[in-house]
Design an enzyme around this catalytic site. Structure first.
Site, PDB file in Angstrom:
ATOM      1  N   HIS B  80      58.157  33.478  82.511  1.00 19.21           N
ATOM      2  CA  HIS B  80      59.327  33.410  81.634  1.00 19.21           C
ATOM      3  C   HIS B  80      58.887  33.015  80.231  1.00 19.21           C
ATOM      4  O   HIS B  80      59.278  33.645  79.247  1.00 19.21           O
ATOM      5  CB  HIS B  80      60.343  32.404  82.190  1.00 19.21           C
ATOM      6  CG  HIS B  80      61.428  32.044  81.226  1.00 19.21           C
ATOM      7  ND1 HIS B  80      62.367  32.947  80.786  1.00 19.21           N
ATOM      8  CD2 HIS B  80      61.712  30.870  80.587  1.00 19.21           C
ATOM      9  CE1 HIS B  80      63.187  32.354  79.925  1.00 19.21           C
ATOM     10  NE2 HIS B  80      62.802  31.093  79.775  1.00 19.21           N
ATOM     11  N   ASP B 109      55.126  52.449  52.922  1.00 16.22           N
ATOM     12  CA  ASP B 109      54.713  52.124  54.290  1.00 16.22           C
ATOM     13  C   ASP B 109      53.918  50.825  54.208  1.00 16.22           C
ATOM     14  O   ASP B 109      53.805  50.227  53.138  1.00 16.22           O
ATOM     15  CB  ASP B 109      53.870  53.249  54.912  1.00 16.22           C
ATOM     16  CG  ASP B 109      53.979  53.250  56.446  1.00 16.22           C
ATOM     17  OD1 ASP B 109      53.936  52.154  57.040  1.00 16.22           O
ATOM     18  OD2 ASP B 109      54.127  54.327  57.036  1.00 16.22           O
ATOM     19  N   TRP B 144      52.848  28.139  80.452  1.00 19.40           N
ATOM     20  CA  TRP B 144      52.311  28.902  79.311  1.00 19.40           C
ATOM     21  C   TRP B 144      51.207  28.126  78.645  1.00 19.40           C
ATOM     22  O   TRP B 144      50.341  28.711  78.035  1.00 19.40           O
ATOM     23  CB  TRP B 144      53.411  29.319  78.333  1.00 19.40           C
ATOM     24  CG  TRP B 144      53.907  28.291  77.357  1.00 19.40           C
ATOM     25  CD1 TRP B 144      54.706  27.225  77.640  1.00 19.40           C
ATOM     26  CD2 TRP B 144      53.668  28.245  75.940  1.00 19.40           C
ATOM     27  NE1 TRP B 144      54.975  26.524  76.499  1.00 19.40           N
ATOM     28  CE2 TRP B 144      54.358  27.130  75.428  1.00 19.40           C
ATOM     29  CE3 TRP B 144      52.948  29.040  75.048  1.00 19.40           C
ATOM     30  CZ2 TRP B 144      54.342  26.774  74.083  1.00 19.40           C
ATOM     31  CZ3 TRP B 144      52.942  28.688  73.703  1.00 19.40           C
ATOM     32  CH2 TRP B 144      53.640  27.560  73.242  1.00 19.40           C
ATOM     33  N   SER B 174      46.712  42.264  69.311  1.00 18.22           N
ATOM     34  CA  SER B 174      47.791  42.999  68.657  1.00 18.22           C
ATOM     35  C   SER B 174      48.420  42.174  67.543  1.00 18.22           C
ATOM     36  O   SER B 174      48.657  42.669  66.432  1.00 18.22           O
ATOM     37  CB  SER B 174      48.832  43.378  69.718  1.00 18.22           C
ATOM     38  OG  SER B 174      50.095  43.493  69.142  1.00 18.22           O
ATOM     39  N   SER B 175      48.671  40.887  67.819  1.00 19.55           N
ATOM     40  CA  SER B 175      49.313  40.038  66.811  1.00 19.55           C
ATOM     41  C   SER B 175      48.422  39.872  65.588  1.00 19.55           C
ATOM     42  O   SER B 175      48.901  39.892  64.449  1.00 19.55           O
ATOM     43  CB  SER B 175      49.615  38.660  67.381  1.00 19.55           C
ATOM     44  OG  SER B 175      50.416  38.779  68.510  1.00 19.55           O
ATOM     45  N   HIS B 259      51.184  24.633  68.485  1.00 16.37           N
ATOM     46  CA  HIS B 259      52.220  24.148  67.583  1.00 16.37           C
ATOM     47  C   HIS B 259      52.488  25.098  66.424  1.00 16.37           C
ATOM     48  O   HIS B 259      53.641  25.410  66.164  1.00 16.37           O
ATOM     49  CB  HIS B 259      52.017  22.713  67.111  1.00 16.37           C
ATOM     50  CG  HIS B 259      53.341  22.211  66.626  1.00 16.37           C
ATOM     51  ND1 HIS B 259      54.293  21.725  67.469  1.00 16.37           N
ATOM     52  CD2 HIS B 259      53.910  22.287  65.420  1.00 16.37           C
ATOM     53  CE1 HIS B 259      55.387  21.489  66.796  1.00 16.37           C
ATOM     54  NE2 HIS B 259      55.189  21.826  65.548  1.00 16.37           N
ATOM     55  N   GLU B 261      52.309  28.078  66.681  1.00 19.30           N
ATOM     56  CA  GLU B 261      53.063  29.135  67.355  1.00 19.30           C
ATOM     57  C   GLU B 261      54.569  28.871  67.297  1.00 19.30           C
ATOM     58  O   GLU B 261      55.372  29.787  67.131  1.00 19.30           O
ATOM     59  CB  GLU B 261      52.596  29.259  68.813  1.00 19.30           C
ATOM     60  CG  GLU B 261      53.378  30.247  69.666  1.00 19.30           C
ATOM     61  CD  GLU B 261      53.203  31.691  69.231  1.00 19.30           C
ATOM     62  OE1 GLU B 261      52.166  32.015  68.633  1.00 19.30           O
ATOM     63  OE2 GLU B 261      54.126  32.493  69.490  1.00 19.30           O
ATOM     64  N   TYR B 263      56.093  27.454  64.932  1.00 20.40           N
ATOM     65  CA  TYR B 263      56.534  27.841  63.594  1.00 20.40           C
ATOM     66  C   TYR B 263      56.431  29.335  63.393  1.00 20.40           C
ATOM     67  O   TYR B 263      57.201  29.920  62.621  1.00 20.40           O
ATOM     68  CB  TYR B 263      55.738  27.059  62.540  1.00 20.40           C
ATOM     69  CG  TYR B 263      56.073  25.587  62.648  1.00 20.40           C
ATOM     70  CD1 TYR B 263      57.386  25.174  62.473  1.00 20.40           C
ATOM     71  CD2 TYR B 263      55.134  24.645  63.002  1.00 20.40           C
ATOM     72  CE1 TYR B 263      57.739  23.852  62.632  1.00 20.40           C
ATOM     73  CE2 TYR B 263      55.483  23.315  63.168  1.00 20.40           C
ATOM     74  CZ  TYR B 263      56.781  22.925  62.983  1.00 20.40           C
ATOM     75  OH  TYR B 263      57.136  21.624  63.153  1.00 20.40           O
ATOM     76  N   SER B 274      67.989  33.317  55.498  1.00 22.63           N
ATOM     77  CA  SER B 274      67.983  33.212  54.040  1.00 22.63           C
ATOM     78  C   SER B 274      68.405  34.521  53.390  1.00 22.63           C
ATOM     79  O   SER B 274      68.679  34.561  52.191  1.00 22.63           O
ATOM     80  CB  SER B 274      66.585  32.828  53.536  1.00 22.63           C
ATOM     81  OG  SER B 274      66.230  31.565  54.036  1.00 22.63           O
ATOM     82  N   HIS B 308      51.039  15.792  68.924  1.00 21.74           N
ATOM     83  CA  HIS B 308      52.297  15.179  69.377  1.00 21.74           C
ATOM     84  C   HIS B 308      52.736  15.763  70.722  1.00 21.74           C
ATOM     85  O   HIS B 308      53.668  15.269  71.328  1.00 21.74           O
ATOM     86  CB  HIS B 308      53.410  15.278  68.314  1.00 21.74           C
ATOM     87  CG  HIS B 308      53.928  16.652  68.062  1.00 21.74           C
ATOM     88  ND1 HIS B 308      54.440  17.035  66.850  1.00 21.74           N
ATOM     89  CD2 HIS B 308      54.030  17.738  68.840  1.00 21.74           C
ATOM     90  CE1 HIS B 308      54.828  18.285  66.910  1.00 21.74           C
ATOM     91  NE2 HIS B 308      54.587  18.737  68.105  1.00 21.74           N
ATOM     92  N   HIS B 309      52.051  16.819  71.158  1.00 25.49           N
ATOM     93  CA  HIS B 309      52.283  17.308  72.520  1.00 25.49           C
ATOM     94  C   HIS B 309      51.479  16.504  73.535  1.00 25.49           C
ATOM     95  O   HIS B 309      51.584  16.738  74.728  1.00 25.49           O
ATOM     96  CB  HIS B 309      51.883  18.783  72.626  1.00 25.49           C
ATOM     97  CG  HIS B 309      52.692  19.682  71.746  1.00 25.49           C
ATOM     98  ND1 HIS B 309      53.869  20.263  72.153  1.00 25.49           N
ATOM     99  CD2 HIS B 309      52.516  20.079  70.463  1.00 25.49           C
ATOM    100  CE1 HIS B 309      54.363  20.993  71.168  1.00 25.49           C
ATOM    101  NE2 HIS B 309      53.567  20.893  70.124  1.00 25.49           N
ATOM    102  N   THR B 334      62.124  20.877  56.541  1.00 25.44           N
ATOM    103  CA  THR B 334      63.111  21.541  57.388  1.00 25.44           C
ATOM    104  C   THR B 334      64.517  21.132  56.966  1.00 25.44           C
ATOM    105  O   THR B 334      65.428  21.966  56.867  1.00 25.44           O
ATOM    106  CB  THR B 334      62.876  21.197  58.866  1.00 25.44           C
ATOM    107  OG1 THR B 334      61.480  21.314  59.133  1.00 25.44           O
ATOM    108  CG2 THR B 334      63.632  22.133  59.765  1.00 25.44           C
ATOM    109  N   LYS B 337      65.702  22.877  53.892  1.00 26.26           N
ATOM    110  CA  LYS B 337      66.203  24.228  54.144  1.00 26.26           C
ATOM    111  C   LYS B 337      67.655  24.191  54.621  1.00 26.26           C
ATOM    112  O   LYS B 337      68.497  24.948  54.151  1.00 26.26           O
ATOM    113  CB  LYS B 337      65.327  24.931  55.179  1.00 26.26           C
ATOM    114  CG  LYS B 337      64.001  25.375  54.593  1.00 26.26           C
ATOM    115  CD  LYS B 337      63.379  26.462  55.434  1.00 26.26           C
ATOM    116  CE  LYS B 337      62.132  27.009  54.764  1.00 26.26           C
ATOM    117  NZ  LYS B 337      62.433  28.048  53.779  1.00 26.26           N
ATOM    118  N   ARG B 456      59.975  18.212  84.345  1.00 20.53           N
ATOM    119  CA  ARG B 456      60.026  19.668  84.188  1.00 20.53           C
ATOM    120  C   ARG B 456      59.051  20.316  85.167  1.00 20.53           C
ATOM    121  O   ARG B 456      58.193  19.659  85.759  1.00 20.53           O
ATOM    122  CB  ARG B 456      59.693  20.058  82.752  1.00 20.53           C
ATOM    123  CG  ARG B 456      58.220  19.950  82.410  1.00 20.53           C
ATOM    124  CD  ARG B 456      57.946  20.064  80.932  1.00 20.53           C
ATOM    125  NE  ARG B 456      58.028  21.430  80.444  1.00 20.53           N
ATOM    126  CZ  ARG B 456      57.448  21.843  79.300  1.00 20.53           C
ATOM    127  NH1 ARG B 456      56.776  20.991  78.548  1.00 20.53           N
ATOM    128  NH2 ARG B 456      57.566  23.076  78.906  1.00 20.53           N
TER     129      ARG B 456
END
Lengths: 367, 647
Positions: B80, B109, B144, B174-175, B259, B261, B263, B274, B308-309, B334, B337, B456
């Protein structure tokens, strides 16, 4: 599924029957919180601990209380910020909605004063969070005092092994899944794993700490109130991660010492023939390869030490009450009760149905 | 049109030239078509990840449930997350980057059109490969973030984690390829006059995201390459048993990627809203400069918070303090914004289209996720929250309340540009309210579940801990989300053929992509626009495009100037755009089939390694790897020497 029912009774002896004084202490702290609505929604209140026996909101150590206080403090600040932002947003959404025939809005490109304000104000709020946070980080990880009791916690797939020093540290006592601690004396857990990651978590005792192979961790706290507290492995550790539970039993120093002395002794001798037959079966079946029962030939180390198994409130890593029926279910088909369990089913164990009651009787006699 | 296509030089027999039909899509290098393919593929993967979530929620609906096996559950929650993050949300942002960014910056293009096609095909094959693991009942099963050492051979001997390292290796490639392309496109292909500080915020945030992807994915590639070597070739990066490795190495590498990721998944959304909020408030973005810099700052700070994880793993008080404080710092840009969005709407004339509704809901849900994020930054109390459902709630307020709601806002906003027709607003309202209510029913109770002691990644839970009602509620919410998503899918499909015609600029928006026909001609701009400001289409008299329900513009854009040219003239140009690019003398890169061949070769090279892990007959399929390698070599050669002109 029939057997699942047996999974559902971890609490008859568990934290649900915790001492009333502890519950009352949690209650006053909860009552003092300025978020009655939020807590009402959460079912907080006098019966909070009864409804949620694994809650983090009924701390019983200074370690846990410090974390609980910080949580509530930040929650109040966070909710306050949220209310301000959402109120402003609601105002804007209603006040400046499109109305037919209204003039085209003025094109404003920014406002330095405002933007400075909403940069600096959050920074100040964060400073009010940061200072107590750093203080608490250091105080909750302070080294253990000299008089601390050191217990080695070893995470297994999927159960807990606890090692206590006895005889002035010359010997050790091994037990499983129920960690006994004395009230009033600092406890230092030395957290180890020889397999995958686990995480030691007894919510009422305080925040969790991971068990990392080749990287010993420590967790220091002082139990303050006798009681039975619910615990659970909190780091994913494979198939039966969900079923890796435990109990923490905080006792008066006298009760604790009595328990420890008993744990250090050899297993009780069978008192009647049925129990005797049970011992013969256990010591002649494959059980020998994995379990230890001090005073018998059994010296396996793969599974939990069973020397005083009959004394434990729960079994199979805290997932069910330790009673004859659950024990028989477990012996018949452990891998079904606990997927991936190293303990095989009765066929592999070479057990016959008629033998199981004797084995149950013997295991229950191990007081 | 066909005549221009068949006019390609006769000496290149194999050169693809189809402009319609399946073959034209397979060989396309047009950023718009590639964007559509990204979008459709990613949406299908989104549905798949959603079905996985529904099975998870069905299992957790009641305590001590035995609907599915523990191992199946572990595969489901792992897939998932992997599906949603790598195969649905990132590619959906890539779909919008692909389609919108060249239009916004006035380009015909992307910088490397064939590379763009390559990244799509690699993504598609990588995603299919990862999901092929279901057929072997061996999908990744360690979450994950796949913490060592359960991922090493000693504790995870199955194929599950082989699929993880191989599949993500392919998808990650790919990314990286796609992001390099976007960075170069944005730096180099802006229309005359579009300085960096005139770029639309969505383009800016695409740039920030792409830099993050290139750098963060590199770290992840290192991590999974090490794990791949451990699993396939017996190295000892994470082997705790015989080699004494410290498994925290994996956690550091993973979160150094993981992390940023987060963002990578949220910064594009900050770009989307925006665009949406100013358009439907009829006001320019409040504090453009600050919005740009706060976005860059979020991306930059995102590199300094990974541990922090890891507050529970025992890094010691100094490291914990550093990562607590650095994480709190992120709340500042943040917050800026969020407040600037309020400033944008303040004094505006807000039209509540579905796109705007999703953008507003994004602000609220993302703020809730941000507040719980600050709570996680407080290391001591985080020890009670980490690895509980409180974190599950937090990440879903960020990824669902943030990323998904923002993406839906973007899809309602740009769909009419892509397909020339509007999505139905009534179905949109059903979709919006169902999704918003559903997600709060699902995820809000999880905050309490976590604080009340539910860990979890638990396949089942005891009936005596008070988790029952809230889990049932969460399951009900999940099915409401599913039903709403079905409505959305129907809307997407039916509007494609039968939706109301959109016109060039249905929302009266200000940026360049709205200056051309919907859908845009294949070459985008007949003449490259000269840009004088941040909002080229609002330069003249913006009232001309106001006052129509939902801001729809009819035929009145003629007064609005675009870089000194009347848009009306541009409009005429788009009329002539009914002609082909060739007729207008515009050179477009020719289609090519080498991207799909190369992507297939890469996927075969990695994918075939799975077979080497299976005992017995499959063991000798080494030649599949060789075939993959040969395909890669040949197609890189052909790719490199393929002529850039078809005539």
């Amino acid at each position: 599924m029939k057997s699942t029912g047996s999974l559902g009774r971890p609490h008859a002896n568990g934290a649900a029957t915790g001492t009333p004084s502890r519950a009352a202490a949690g209650r006053t702290r909860l009552g003092a919180l300025a978020l009655p609505l939020l807590l009402l929604a959460a079912g907080c209140g006098p019966d909070h601990l009864k409804h949620y026996p694994a809650t983090t909101f009924a701390p019983v150590t200074s370690y846990a209380r410090e974390q609980d206080w910080l949580f509530r403090y930040v929650l109040v600040l966070g909710v306050a910020v949220g209310i301000v932002v959402f109120a402003a947003l609601a105002y804007v959404l209603v006040r400046f909605r499109h109305r037919p025939g209204a003039a085209e809005p003025q094109h404003v490109h920014g406002n330095t004063t405002l933007e400075l304000a909403w940069t600096l104000i959050p920074a100040v709020i964060l400073a009010f969070i940061a200072v107590p946070t750093v203080k608490a980080i250091f105080s909750t990880q302070a080294p253990a005092p000299a008089n601390a009791l050191h217990i080695v916690v070893m995470g297994k797939q999927w159960w807990w092994q606890f090692k206590y020093p006895v005889n002035g540290g010359r010997d050790t006592v091994l037990t499983a899944n129920e960690i006994h601690v004395p009230v009033g004396r600092p406890v230092e857990l030395i957290l180890k794993s020889d397999n995958v990651l686990h995480s030691f978590w007894v919510p009422q005792m305080g925040g969790k700490r991971d068990l990392v192979p080749n990287h010993d961790n420590k967790l220091v706290f002082t139990p303050e109130e006798p009681g039975v507290y619910y615990g659970q492995c909190a780091e994913f550790c494979g198939d039966s991660h969900a079923l890796m539970r435990m109990r923490m039993i905080a006792q008066t120093p006298e009760d604790f010492q009595r328990w420890l002395d008993n744990e250090a002794s050899a297993a009780a001798e069978p008192a009647d023939s049925a129990v005797m037959l049970g011992r013969q079966l256990v010591t002649s079946k494959p059980c020998v390869g994995c379990h230890t029962i001090k005073g018998t030939v059994m010296a396996g180390v793969t599974g939990p030490n069973l020397t005083h198994f009959g004394r434990r409130r729960t079994m199979a890593a805290g997932i069910m009450d330790n009673n004859a029926q659950n024990l028989a279910t477990w012996l018949r088909d452990a891998p079904h009760v606990k997927p991936g369990s190293k303990m095989p089913d009765m066929k592999t164990l070479n057990l016959k149905d008629e033998e199981i009651p004797y084995i149950v009787a013997y295991l229950q006699s191990l007081q | 049109m066909a005549s221009t296509a068949t006019a390609s030089a006769p000496h290149r027999v194999a050169a693809p030239n189809a402009e319609t039909g399946l073959w034209s899509w397979i060989t396309t290098v047009d950023h718009k078509r590639i964007g559509i393919m990204y979008g459709v593929t990613a949406f299908l993967f989104f549905l798949m990840g959603g079905v996985e979530a529904l099975i998870i929620r069905a299992q957790l609906a009641v305590p001590e449930n035995r609907l599915i096996e523990a191992d199946t559950y572990n595969q489901l929650f792992s897939m998932h997350a992997l599906t949603m993050i790598f195969l649905a949300l990132m590619p959906l942002t890539a779909a919008l980057f692909n389609y919108v960014v060249p239009l916004q910056i006035g380009a015909r293009d992307v910088a490397f059109p064939r590379l763009n096609a390559l990244s799509y095909w690699i993504f598609l094959f990588g995603g299919l490969f990862l999901n092929a693991s279901w057929f072997l009942k061996a999908a990744p099963n360690s979450g994950w973030f796949a913490y060592a050492p359960i991922t090493t051979k000693a504790f995870g001997p199955g194929l599950n984690m082989d699929f993880y390292v191989l599949g993500l290796q392919v998808v990650g490639l790919s990314s990286i390829v796609a992001s390099l392309n976007f960075i170069i496109t944005i730096i180099n292909l802006r229309a005359p006059g579009m300085r960096l500080m005139r770029m639309p915020i969505f383009t800016w945030m695409t740039l920030v995201t792409s830099v993050l992807i290139v750098t963060a994915m590199a770290v992840f590639t290192i991590a999974i390459t090490e794990l791949l070597f451990d699993r396939f070739f017996g190295t000892n990066f994470f082997n705790t048993v015989s080699a004494g490795a410290d498994p925290l190495l994996w956690q550091h590498l993973f979160w150094m990627f993981g992390h940023p990721e987060v963002y990578i998944l949220i910064i594009p959304i900050l770009g989307i809203v925006s665009e949406v909020i100013p358009t439907f408030s009829r006001k320019p973005l409040f504090g453009y400069n600050v919005m740009v810099f706060s976005g860059v700052l979020i991306g930059w700070l995102g590199w300094g918070v990974w541990s922090h994880h890891m507050f529970a793993v025992g890094l010691g008080p100094i490291a914990d303090s550093f990562f607590s404080l650095s994480t709190m710092l992120i709340a500042i840009p943040t917050g800026i914004k969020i407040f600037n969005y309020l400033g944008t709407m303040w004094g505006g004339s807000i039209r509540y289209t579905t796109a705007m509704n999703f953008a507003v809901a994004f602000i609220v849900m993302f703020t809730i996720g941000g507040i719980s994020g600050v709570m996680h930054a407080v290391a001591p109390s985080d020890l009670q929250q980490t690895d509980t459902y409180f974190v599950v709630a937090h990440i879903h307020y960020v990824f669902f309340g943030g990323t998904v709601l923002g993406l839906w806002s973007g899809l309602y906003y740009w769909y009419p540009k892509v397909f020339g027709r509007l999505l139905d607003e009534k179905l949109g309202a059903v979709h919006f309210w169902g999704t918003l209510i559903g997600m709060n029913l699902t995820f809000f109770p999880m905050h309490f579940l976590g604080m009340f002691g539910m860990a979890r990644r638990t396949w089942t839970y005891s009936r005596d801990l008070g988790f029952n009602e809230m889990n049932l509620l969460a399951t009900a919410g999940a099915f409401l989300i599913a039903a709403s998503t079905l409505v959305f899918a129907i809307n997407l499909f039916t509007a494609w053929k039968r939706g109301e015609l959109a016109g060039d600029n249905p929302w009266g928006a200000a940026t360049l992509e709205w200056s051309m026909a919907s859908p845009p001609p294949v070459y985008n701009f007949a003449a490259l626009p000269q840009v004088h400001s941040r909002m080229p289409l609002w330069e003249g008299d913006p009232t001309k495009s106001a006052g129509i329900p939902h801001g729809r513009v009819e035929e009145s854009t003629d007064q609005i100037t675009l870089g000194g040219t009347k848009v009306g003239e541009l409009h005429e140009a788009t009329e002539t755009n009914k002609m082909s690019a060739h007729d207008l003398g515009i050179h477009l890169p020719p289609p090519s089939f080498w991207p799909i061949v190369l992507a297939f070769g890469i996927s075969l090279l990695f994918g075939s390694m799975i077979f080497r892990q299976v005992e017995g007959a499959w063991h000798n399929l080494w030649y599949l790897s060789f075939a993959g390698l040969a395909t890669v070599v040949v197609s890189i050669y052909a790719f490199a020497f393929e002529p850039g002109h078809s005539h």
